[in-house]
Motif scaffolding. Structure first.
Motif, PDB file in Angstrom:
ATOM      1  N   VAL A 280       0.846  -1.202   0.000  1.00  0.00           N
ATOM      2  CA  VAL A 280       0.000   0.000   0.000  1.00  0.00           C
ATOM      3  C   VAL A 280       0.879   1.250   0.000  1.00  0.00           C
ATOM      4  CG1 VAL A 280      -1.892   1.209   1.155  1.00  0.00           C
ATOM      5  CG2 VAL A 280      -1.714  -1.281   1.344  1.00  0.00           C
ATOM      6  N   PHE A 281       0.637   2.131  -0.961  1.00  0.00           N
ATOM      7  CA  PHE A 281       1.336   3.420  -1.057  1.00  0.00           C
ATOM      8  C   PHE A 281       0.317   4.545  -0.835  1.00  0.00           C
ATOM      9  CE2 PHE A 281       3.760   0.360  -3.437  1.00  0.00           C
ATOM     10  CZ  PHE A 281       5.093   0.692  -3.233  1.00  0.00           C
ATOM     11  N   TYR A 282       0.765   5.788  -0.911  1.00  0.00           N
ATOM     12  CA  TYR A 282      -0.142   6.933  -0.724  1.00  0.00           C
ATOM     13  C   TYR A 282      -1.275   6.918  -1.747  1.00  0.00           C
ATOM     14  CZ  TYR A 282       2.619   9.539   2.722  1.00  0.00           C
ATOM     15  OH  TYR A 282       3.249   9.943   3.862  1.00  0.00           O
ATOM     16  N   HIS A 283      -0.901   6.751  -3.036  1.00  0.00           N
ATOM     17  CA  HIS A 283      -1.886   6.933  -4.105  1.00  0.00           C
ATOM     18  C   HIS A 283      -2.230   5.662  -4.873  1.00  0.00           C
ATOM     19  CE1 HIS A 283      -1.646  11.264  -3.544  1.00  0.00           C
ATOM     20  NE2 HIS A 283      -0.339  11.166  -3.542  1.00  0.00           N
ATOM     21  N   HIS A 284      -1.582   4.567  -4.550  1.00  0.00           N
ATOM     22  CA  HIS A 284      -1.883   3.337  -5.284  1.00  0.00           C
ATOM     23  C   HIS A 284      -1.524   2.113  -4.443  1.00  0.00           C
ATOM     24  CE1 HIS A 284       2.413   3.901  -6.038  1.00  0.00           C
ATOM     25  NE2 HIS A 284       2.478   2.628  -6.405  1.00  0.00           N
ATOM     26  N   LYS A 285      -1.931   0.943  -4.962  1.00  0.00           N
ATOM     27  CA  LYS A 285      -1.622  -0.327  -4.309  1.00  0.00           C
ATOM     28  C   LYS A 285      -1.099  -1.307  -5.352  1.00  0.00           C
ATOM     29  CE  LYS A 285      -5.820  -0.866  -2.455  1.00  0.00           C
ATOM     30  NZ  LYS A 285      -6.520   0.426  -2.541  1.00  0.00           N
ATOM     31  N   LEU A 286      -0.142  -2.129  -4.965  1.00  0.00           N
ATOM     32  CA  LEU A 286       0.412  -3.139  -5.867  1.00  0.00           C
ATOM     33  C   LEU A 286       0.334  -4.513  -5.203  1.00  0.00           C
ATOM     34  CD1 LEU A 286       3.680  -1.305  -7.023  1.00  0.00           C
ATOM     35  CD2 LEU A 286       1.516  -1.435  -8.257  1.00  0.00           C
ATOM     36  N   LEU A 287       0.208  -5.550  -6.021  1.00  0.00           N
ATOM     37  CA  LEU A 287       0.268  -6.905  -5.470  1.00  0.00           C
ATOM     38  C   LEU A 287       1.702  -7.234  -5.092  1.00  0.00           C
ATOM     39  CD1 LEU A 287      -1.945  -9.017  -7.902  1.00  0.00           C
ATOM     40  CD2 LEU A 287      -2.519  -8.311  -5.593  1.00  0.00           C
ATOM     41  N   VAL A 288       1.868  -7.986  -4.013  1.00  0.00           N
ATOM     42  CA  VAL A 288       3.201  -8.470  -3.648  1.00  0.00           C
ATOM     43  C   VAL A 288       3.642  -9.463  -4.723  1.00  0.00           C
ATOM     44  CG1 VAL A 288       4.473  -9.830  -1.951  1.00  0.00           C
ATOM     45  CG2 VAL A 288       2.828  -8.117  -1.186  1.00  0.00           C
TER      46      VAL A 288
END
Length: 557
Positions: A280-288
């Motif tokens: 989880v980032f400020y403006h987006h999310k990425l899959l591990v």
């Protein structure tokens, strides 16, 4: 001691009741109805449940030894599996005591609880992230913590004391002790087996003490726990350092646990917080990435099994739909598009496609069609569906207005956006009246209209809609269209027949997913080369208009 309503007194008879054991069996068999051990138990269901009840009431019940195996998915874990009859007992206990304990758990405990789960935990993290960072404008820190070897180090006596706060029934506590002692851990009277329902429930009871300490004593507002993983968000690193020190001390003194020295750290949110398989980032999310690799390996295994006919296509689609639903909570459009395309090519339909969950097949085939649309156009589509105006889409995406209109024309041509969503009906009629052929030039149509309020962009979109009527489309598009405009109207009062035909339609689509037709070709193919519709030939080929359908409904009523 708390509210007397939350104290469980003399409830052993309720746990042992035939009705509760039958309900426990129904819950234990969910998703496992085809397993041989479930089939064997169900053959003599009444006799088996009465036998369990007798053993419980006479205190002669003894759980069978746990079957242990190693799971490397993604980390190495030792899983202990109880016999099915013992799992029925676990459900019987939880049926009675879980509702009372669950009321005492904090709102932000998300593991193994109804209405919670990983996705809701991630959504809650997003809410906290926005609050702490003041809508992503202030630097934010996260204490990301993990309890070392949690399930192996749970102390039985501490757990029993915690359960006894609410359970005042010696016979039930005898049964719980027997279940706990059936697990042989590294240290005597410590540890619970991973995989048991009771272990999942007891894990929440045990760590509810930590939840209460963090919320009531430390007054940490932004705290989320999922099993032994938890996070606390704050604007101050110093405050989080203090929380970490006090939590570690509390765990050692009260619960005989300790934080993992390497996995418990304070991280800047801008660096990305790994939480439940998502960064989880400020403006987006990425899959591990390791989770993505894990699923792709599973796909390769399923591909080999599918070629050897060890697994059915429906099971593959079911697993894929579950993974894509999870992946959709991160910014993964391109990844999902690639995986849909890959799955479609890797799992071609075999001669006989088994279909029980029709909706999953329909959803999958829609995703296949969507995967053919460019990513940039798909982003425009998402904004249109949210009701964002064309001018604002251009500003948000830093595009020219003409480029956005090009996207819309393409989306209209592929039937992703209805005309009325972007152009008024009055303008559409004016433009359609001026179009003589799909090959007309925009300049010629504009001259025929002679209306300055209608732009070239609007004409382009309506013309795209006209072109789409002459363009070949996928079989899944026409199947959906035919069901909507024919099956629904002609068999409106025969839902069972429509359901039966839906299955046949999806079998047809699965076998020829890449087939394309014009409307005339599809109708010829459907009427003369496949055997789906059971209506008489005359009714099958006759088109029923919407007005005729409405009149037929009124006559019935």
């Amino acid at each position: 001691m708390g509210d007397k309503k939350d104290i469980l007194v003399e409830i052993y008879d309720e746990v042992c009741s035939y009705e509760n054991l039958e309900l426990a069996f129904q819950r234990a068999r969910r998703g496992k109805t085809l397993k041989q051990y479930v089939i064997d138990f169900e053959k003599d269901l009444k006799e088996n449940l009465l036998q369990l009840r007798s053993e419980l009431l006479l205190h002669t019940y003894e759980p069978r030894p746990l079957k242990t195996f190693i799971l490397r998915d993604p980390k190495t874990r030792k899983i202990s599996k109880s016999a099915f009859r013992d799992r029925v007992i676990h459900h019987a206990i939880c049926n009675v005591i879980e509702p009372v304990f669950d009321k005492r758990f904090v709102h932000d405990s998300f593991a193994n609880r109804i209405g919670k789960g990983t996705l809701n935990a991630i959504k809650r993290f997003d809410v906290f992230k926005r609050k702490v960072s003041k809508n992503n404008t202030i630097k934010c820190y996260v204490l990301k913590a993990d309890i070392k070897s949690y399930f192996d180090t749970v102390d039985h006596e501490i757990l029993i004391k915690l359960l006894c706060k609410r359970i005042h029934d010696g016979r039930l506590m005898w049964l719980i002790r027997i279940i706990l002692n059936n697990h042989q851990g590294k240290v005597s009277s410590k540890g619970m087996p991973l995989g048991n329902l009771t272990s999942q429930f007891f894990a929440n009871v045990y760590l509810n003490e930590l939840d209460q300490y963090v919320k009531q004593k430390l007054r940490a507002k932004y705290y989320i726990r999922y099993v032994d993983d938890f996070v606390i968000l704050h604007q101050s690193r110093i405050q989080l350092e203090e929380y970490k020190e006090k939590i570690d001390q509390f765990l050692k003194e009260k619960l005989e646990l300790k934080l993992h020295p390497f996995k418990s750290q304070i991280i800047k949110l801008e660096k990305g917080i790994p939480f439940l398989g998502i960064r989880v980032f400020y403006h987006h999310k990425l899959l591990v990435k390791k989770n993505m690799r894990k699923f792709e390996k599973k796909m390769e295994v399923m591909k080999k099994d599918y070629q050897l006919e060890k697994i059915e296509r429906e099971k593959v689609i079911e697993k894929y739909e579950g993974w894509i639903a999870y992946a959709s909570h991160a910014n993964t459009y391109k990844y999902r598009k690639r995986m849909t395309s890959k799955l479609n090519h890797s799992f071609p339909a075999q001669s006989e496609v088994k279909i029980t969950a029709v909706k999953k097949h329909e959803n999958f085939h829609k995703k296949v069609d969507l995967s053919k649309i460019d990513f940039t156009q798909q982003k425009t589509l998402q904004l249109i569906n949210r009701g964002v105006s064309i001018d604002n889409i251009a500003k948000q995406r830093n595009l020219k207005i003409g480029t956005v209109w090009d996207h819309i024309a393409n989306l209209v041509e592929y039937h992703q956006v209805p005309l009325k969503k972007v152009i008024t009906t009055k303008k559409v009629h004016k433009i359609l009246y001026a179009i003589k052929s799909p090959e007309d030039k925009l300049k010629d149509i504009k001259q025929r209209i002679n209306d300055e309020s209608i732009s070239y962009n609007e004409i382009q979109v309506v013309l795209a809609n006209v072109k789409s009527k002459h363009k070949k489309k996928s079989i899944s598009y026409y199947v959906e269209w035919y069901q909507r405009t024919n099956c629904f109207r002609k068999c409106y009062y025969n839902k069972d027949q429509r359901k039966e035909c839906r299955v046949k339609f999806q079998q047809l689509v699965a076998k020829g997913l890449n087939m394309e037709f014009s409307k005339h070709d599809f109708l010829d193919f459907f009427h003369n080369h496949v055997n789906i519709c059971v209506l008489p030939e005359k009714d099958k080929k006759r088109f029923m208009s919407w007005d005729e359908f409405k009149k037929s409904i009124k006559k019935k009523h």
